[in-house]
Design an enzyme around this catalytic site. Structure first.
Site, PDB file in Angstrom:
ATOM      1  N   ASP A 172       0.835  -1.206   0.000  1.00  0.00           N
ATOM      2  CA  ASP A 172       0.000   0.000   0.000  1.00  0.00           C
ATOM      3  C   ASP A 172       0.870   1.257   0.000  1.00  0.00           C
ATOM      4  OD1 ASP A 172      -3.089  -0.767   1.377  1.00  0.00           O
ATOM      5  OD2 ASP A 172      -1.492  -2.243   1.349  1.00  0.00           O
ATOM      6  N   ARG A 217       5.261 -13.140   7.215  1.00  0.00           N
ATOM      7  CA  ARG A 217       5.174 -12.970   5.757  1.00  0.00           C
ATOM      8  C   ARG A 217       5.479 -11.525   5.377  1.00  0.00           C
ATOM      9  NH1 ARG A 217      -0.409 -13.326   7.533  1.00  0.00           N
ATOM     10  NH2 ARG A 217      -1.585 -11.432   7.007  1.00  0.00           N
ATOM     11  N   ARG A 284      -4.455 -17.371  10.515  1.00  0.00           N
ATOM     12  CA  ARG A 284      -3.941 -16.016  10.691  1.00  0.00           C
ATOM     13  C   ARG A 284      -4.639 -15.390  11.902  1.00  0.00           C
ATOM     14  NH1 ARG A 284      -6.102 -13.412   5.612  1.00  0.00           N
ATOM     15  NH2 ARG A 284      -7.648 -15.035   6.017  1.00  0.00           N
ATOM     16  N   GLU A 286      -5.299 -12.399  12.737  1.00  0.00           N
ATOM     17  CA  GLU A 286      -6.224 -11.309  12.412  1.00  0.00           C
ATOM     18  C   GLU A 286      -7.449 -11.785  11.641  1.00  0.00           C
ATOM     19  OE1 GLU A 286      -3.740 -11.640   8.678  1.00  0.00           O
ATOM     20  OE2 GLU A 286      -3.527 -12.039  10.825  1.00  0.00           O
ATOM     21  N   ASP A 320      -5.483 -11.199  -1.716  1.00  0.00           N
ATOM     22  CA  ASP A 320      -6.201 -12.098  -0.826  1.00  0.00           C
ATOM     23  C   ASP A 320      -7.687 -11.715  -0.808  1.00  0.00           C
ATOM     24  OD1 ASP A 320      -5.172  -9.743   0.283  1.00  0.00           O
ATOM     25  OD2 ASP A 320      -5.121 -10.543   2.313  1.00  0.00           O
ATOM     26  N   GLU A 519     -11.589   1.434  -0.992  1.00  0.00           N
ATOM     27  CA  GLU A 519     -10.490   0.488  -1.188  1.00  0.00           C
ATOM     28  C   GLU A 519     -10.498  -0.098  -2.596  1.00  0.00           C
ATOM     29  OE1 GLU A 519      -8.978  -3.523   1.156  1.00  0.00           O
ATOM     30  OE2 GLU A 519     -11.118  -3.173   0.862  1.00  0.00           O
TER      31      GLU A 519
END
Length: 566
Positions: A172, A217, A284, A286, A320, A519
């Site tokens: 980003d 990652r 994950r 999150e 993703d 987004e």
């Protein structure tokens, strides 16, 4: 490290993988209405809870947790759990505090000189002002007690993407920086780079994001692109000298070990290419509830661990999720990202090699410059040998077999489906050197079905995943458009300008309708925002702001060109 201690605690408290997970039980078994009342919102996002900070020492928090009442299934009632969280955890927003960027002014000197239309100029200044809204600095508490936080302590201010993304993110940041450069905010842009360099110094690579749960990652490697773009506008050789060691370390991360794959072509020549491969085989943190639910369709523990690795590796790709990585486009359990050589990743690494060569040359490190120029030539040859599909006029991903040894090229293993990523190599200078190839790629893009009334679709498959049709994403618009511009032909620039105008218009109309930047967008209709994926659509939004400003800087907007959708 300290941040991992609190992360492990939060996971253990809120998302235990033994017995019945507390939050999942409370939310989905005890009743949605009660959990919504306790947590104050509809829709459960695990990220909120792993972003919380501790109020007390770990030992005290654990002791109090074990005192909580439990039902027969070992779950904690919603009210008691909510009270425990309120007592022992700080708000997720407390780790980062708003700070006005040192170089922000309401209207920078020489801001977007090609934008002549007053309506568009007024909107562009509103987008520019969002840098002020999205600017944060890490709170003193994180530096004072890092063991109480999952947020990593970064010294310089950051620009966050927005909404649920409360921290700096790797790829980003490239498009944020492109927007900051258009806004003449050079010090803020440098600060972002220095933060990312500090992550390389500590971990050996730039993390997906600046949280302890992202240490397994990275993301698409664009640090060198940030540095060379800042250097080209500021001439700051001190930045170059400080960044070069980090770039060398990052290049080693992506071109060796688990990321490196050797493929032998039909002539017997061996080529080294790279893949995404996360160092993680668990849910994950999150997105733990989502990952657990996805993996529940599998019965084998080994298969679940492999799926978790594939999910994390897909997050490393930035895409993703997408049918691009799935053997069955409607079944997320068939993710196979680690078995794919991605065309865009290798184009990014080739650009990194060229950037390192150029940056090293600028400060007189001619040995490094020569070494990485040679490395770039080898990778260009590898990409053209393994990933170029002449019949399609596109560079494509390559599916690997199960062998971990040297792989022999099999043309049938190329993924012949069309994705926007197939055109990303145009962004990289060496792939624009052959005019005939460029013309073929341009014609392929025009006939691909990807170009729509509001921009370039990510794919042609409507899978329900967010990195698929009908969503369009700012980074892909920008790389393809800028690649076309740099091709140098009138035909390429005309196509680039047409796409950029469509994208600017859809951002503008959506902003006027909703009061915010988004987004992602639905490319089928001007002004429609995107959807799909594992979380609700986000607003803010870092890279969307950056790309709009970059497009307006490149193409401008004449007085007589309407900004409204046709």
């Amino acid at each position: 490290m300290a941040q991992k201690a609190i992360l492990n605690l939060v996971i253990a408290l809120l998302f235990p993988l033994t017995a019945v997970p507390l939050i999942m039980t409370s939310t989905f078994v005890a009743g949605k209405a009660a959990s919504y009342e306790s947590y104050g919102h509809k829709g459960f996002d695990p990220k909120l809870y792993v972003d919380l900070s501790l109020k007390n020492d770990l030992s005290i928090t654990i002791q109090e947790f074990h005192k909580l009442p439990r039902a027969e299934n070992d779950s904690v009632p919603v009210r008691e759990l909510a009270s425990f969280i309120e007592s022992h955890f700080g708000d997720a927003e407390e780790d980062l505090v708003h700070v006005k960027p040192v170089d922000f002014v309401p209207e920078p000197k020489d801001f977007l000189p090609k934008v002549k239309n007053p309506e568009v100029r007024a909107w562009a200044l509103e987008v520019h002002s969002l840098w002020n809204n999205l600017s944060r600095k890490v709170s003193n508490g994180v530096f004072h007690r890092p063991d109480y936080h999952t947020l990593l302590p970064l010294k310089s201010p950051v620009i966050i993407p927005g909404s649920r993304f409360r921290e700096v993110y790797y790829w980003d940041s490239y498009w944020v920086i492109r927007g900051l450069l258009a806004s003449k905010m050079y010090e803020t842009a440098k600060g972002i780079v220095y933060n990312l360099i500090s992550l390389v110094d500590e971990f050996g690579y730039v993390l997906n994001g600046a949280r302890a749960y992202y240490t397994n990652r990275s993301q698409p490697p664009l640090l060198s692109s940030m540095i060379i773009d800042i250097y080209s506008q500021t001439g700051d050789k001190d930045l170059v000298a400080k960044s070069l060691p980090a770039l060398l370390k990052e290049h080693d991360f992506w071109s060796s070990g688990i990321h490196k794959v050797i493929i032998e072509d039909a002539e017997g020549s061996s080529h080294a290419l790279s893949r995404y491969y996360a160092m993680w085989n668990k849910p994950r943190p999150e997105s733990s509830t989502t990952d657990l639910e996805t993996a529940s369709k599998l019965s084998n523990t080994c298969e679940k661990k492999q799926l978790y690795r594939e999910v994390a590796s897909t997050a490393e790709s930035g895409w993703d999720f997408s049918s691009r990585w799935m053997r069955d486009v409607f079944d997320l359990t068939t993710l196979a990202t680690t078995s794919i050589i991605p065309v865009d990743l290798n184009a990014f690494i080739l650009k990194m090699e060229l950037d390192i060569s150029s940056l090293a040359h600028s400060i007189g490190d001619y040995g490094t410059a020569k070494r990485f120029r040679k490395a770039s030539e080898a990778r260009k040859k590898a990409i053209n040998s393994i990933l170029w599909n002449a019949e399609m006029g596109q560079w494509v991903d390559y599916w690997l077999g199960s062998s971990n040894d040297v792989i022999t090229l099999n043309v049938s293993s190329q993924n012949k489906k069309t994705f926007a990523s197939n055109f990303v190599p145009l962004w990289i200078q060496p792939f624009r050197s052959d005019a005939k190839i460029v013309d073929k790629v341009i014609s392929s893009l025009q006939s691909s079905g990807l170009v729509h009334p509001a921009g370039i679709a990510t794919s042609l498959t409507d899978s329900g995943q967010q990195w698929d049709f009908p969503n369009g994403w700012a980074p892909l618009q920008h790389m393809i458009v800028e690649g076309l511009v740099r091709c140098g032909s009138e035909k390429a620039r005309a196509l680039a300008q047409d796409i950029a105008i469509k994208w600017i218009r859809t951002n503008y109309l959506a902003f006027k309708k909703t009061g915010t930047m988004h987004e992602k967008y639905d490319v089928r209709k001007c002004g429609d925002v995107g959807g799909g994926g594992e979380y609700t659509p986000q607003t803010g939004f870092g890279w969307s702001n950056g790309v709009v400003l970059a497009f307006l800087e490149e193409f401008g907007w004449p007085t007589d060109l309407k900004i409204e959708c046709p």
